[in-house]
Design a protein around this motif. Structure first.
Motif, short mmCIF file in Angstrom:
data_model
loop_
_atom_site.label_atom_id
_atom_site.label_comp_id
_atom_site.label_asym_id
_atom_site.label_seq_id
_atom_site.Cartn_x
_atom_site.Cartn_y
_atom_site.Cartn_z
N LEU A 12 0.83 -1.21 0.00
CA LEU A 12 0.00 0.00 0.00
C LEU A 12 0.87 1.26 0.00
N VAL A 13 1.85 1.30 0.89
CA VAL A 13 2.74 2.46 0.96
C VAL A 13 3.49 2.64 -0.36
N LEU A 14 3.99 1.56 -0.92
CA LEU A 14 4.72 1.65 -2.18
C LEU A 14 3.81 2.08 -3.34
N ARG A 15 2.59 1.62 -3.35
CA ARG A 15 1.67 2.05 -4.41
C ARG A 15 1.34 3.54 -4.30
N VAL A 16 1.16 4.02 -3.08
CA VAL A 16 0.90 5.45 -2.89
C VAL A 16 2.12 6.27 -3.32
N LEU A 17 3.31 5.84 -2.89
CA LEU A 17 4.54 6.54 -3.30
C LEU A 17 4.70 6.52 -4.82
N THR A 18 4.44 5.37 -5.42
CA THR A 18 4.54 5.26 -6.88
C THR A 18 3.61 6.25 -7.56
N LEU A 19 2.37 6.29 -7.10
CA LEU A 19 1.39 7.20 -7.69
C LEU A 19 1.85 8.66 -7.56
N LEU A 20 2.29 9.05 -6.39
CA LEU A 20 2.73 10.44 -6.18
C LEU A 20 3.94 10.77 -7.05
N LEU A 21 4.91 9.87 -7.12
CA LEU A 21 6.11 10.13 -7.92
C LEU A 21 5.79 10.19 -9.41
N LEU A 22 4.92 9.32 -9.89
CA LEU A 22 4.59 9.33 -11.31
C LEU A 22 3.77 10.56 -11.69
N ILE A 23 2.87 10.98 -10.80
CA ILE A 23 2.12 12.21 -11.07
C ILE A 23 3.07 13.41 -11.06
N ALA A 24 4.00 13.44 -10.11
CA ALA A 24 4.98 14.53 -10.06
C ALA A 24 5.85 14.55 -11.32
N SER A 25 6.23 13.38 -11.81
CA SER A 25 7.02 13.29 -13.04
C SER A 25 6.23 13.83 -14.23
N ALA A 26 4.96 13.43 -14.33
CA ALA A 26 4.12 13.90 -15.44
C ALA A 26 3.90 15.40 -15.38
N VAL A 27 3.70 15.94 -14.17
CA VAL A 27 3.49 17.39 -14.01
C VAL A 27 4.77 18.14 -14.39
N CYS A 28 5.92 17.66 -13.92
CA CYS A 28 7.19 18.31 -14.27
C CYS A 28 7.41 18.32 -15.78
N MET A 29 7.12 17.19 -16.42
CA MET A 29 7.30 17.13 -17.86
C MET A 29 6.29 18.02 -18.57
N PHE A 30 5.06 18.03 -18.10
CA PHE A 30 4.01 18.84 -18.73
C PHE A 30 4.35 20.33 -18.66
N ARG A 31 4.99 20.75 -17.59
CA ARG A 31 5.34 22.17 -17.42
C ARG A 31 6.68 22.53 -18.07
N ASN A 32 7.33 21.57 -18.69
CA ASN A 32 8.64 21.79 -19.29
C ASN A 32 8.50 22.53 -20.61
N THR A 33 8.82 23.81 -20.59
CA THR A 33 8.67 24.66 -21.76
C THR A 33 9.67 25.81 -21.68
N TYR A 34 10.00 26.36 -22.82
CA TYR A 34 10.79 27.60 -22.83
C TYR A 34 10.40 28.42 -24.06
N LYS A 35 10.64 29.72 -23.94
CA LYS A 35 10.30 30.65 -25.02
C LYS A 35 11.57 31.39 -25.41
N LEU A 36 11.83 31.44 -26.71
CA LEU A 36 13.00 32.13 -27.22
C LEU A 36 12.61 32.89 -28.47
N ASP A 37 12.77 34.19 -28.43
CA ASP A 37 12.47 35.06 -29.57
C ASP A 37 11.04 34.83 -30.08
N GLY A 38 10.09 34.72 -29.14
CA GLY A 38 8.69 34.59 -29.51
C GLY A 38 8.24 33.19 -29.82
#
Length: 193
Positions: free
Chosen positions: A11-37
């Motif tokens: 149970l603890v490992l499944r909860v940790l897995t879920l939190l880590l995978l959601i955090a990974s997806a959120v970090c990747m989803f927010r991964n962006t940069y803008k250069l010269d428009g």
């Protein structure tokens, strides 16, 4: 190891897995940069799309497994009392672990390789510009270009590290699920008799 220890650990490992995978997806989803428009996002790199997809697949699977893990930890019995459920858990945990492992490998490989190539390309552009004409205006400095892409790739590495931790939790869960599988004799009567 007792049933209670295994069930709470899973149970603890499944909860940790879920939190880590959601955090990974959120970090990747927010991964962006803008250069010269022009805006560059994680979707522009196929490997980052794959890392995101593996995190989402793993999180979805873990979310489905969570109610079963909660019930198992609370009652020390399976919600569905059939010999196939532990077998399904075992093989599905293995499959998801392997999917997450491929996402980890792809994320690290692409990020590290692109960082190395980027350094060489920036050095080459700087050499060409200094040899040709120092007054060429790209709309941004080479250093700004270099720094923004490095930050973009670093954020991809951070998302991949979180995916790695989620994979590690899922791999341990997979080992624990192997301990709760039925013995070979108990399932043969269902298949043959």
């Amino acid at each position: 190891m007792g049933v209670k220890t295994i069930s709470y650990s899973m149970l603890v490992l499944r909860v940790l897995t879920l939190l880590l995978l959601i955090a990974s997806a959120v970090c990747m989803f927010r991964n962006t940069y803008k250069l010269d428009g022009e805006k560059t996002t994680w979707k522009d790199l196929r490997t980052y799309r794959y890392v995101f997809a593996t995190a989402i697949i793993g999180a979805f699977y873990t979310l489905i497994q969570l109610p079963f893990a909660i019930y198992y930890a609370y009652t020390e019995k399976r919600l569905i009392r059939h010999w196939l459920l532990p077998e399904f858990d075992f093989y599905a945990d293995k499959l998801i672990s392997y999917i997450l492992a491929t996402g980890v490998g792809a994320g690290f490989a692409a990020s590290m390789e692109l960082k190395a190539i980027l350094d060489e390309v920036v050095a080459l552009i700087a050499l060409i510009l200094s040899a040709e004409n120092e007054k060429v205006d790209l709309g941004y400095s080479i250093d700004e270009f270099h720094n923004r892409i490095h930050k973009y790739l670093d954020r991809g590495i951070i998302a991949t590290v979180l995916l790695t931790l989620g994979f590690a939790c899922m791999a341990v869960t997979s080992i624990l699920s192997s301990l709760s599988r039925p013995k070979s004799g108990s399932q043969s009567r269902f298949i043959f008799g």
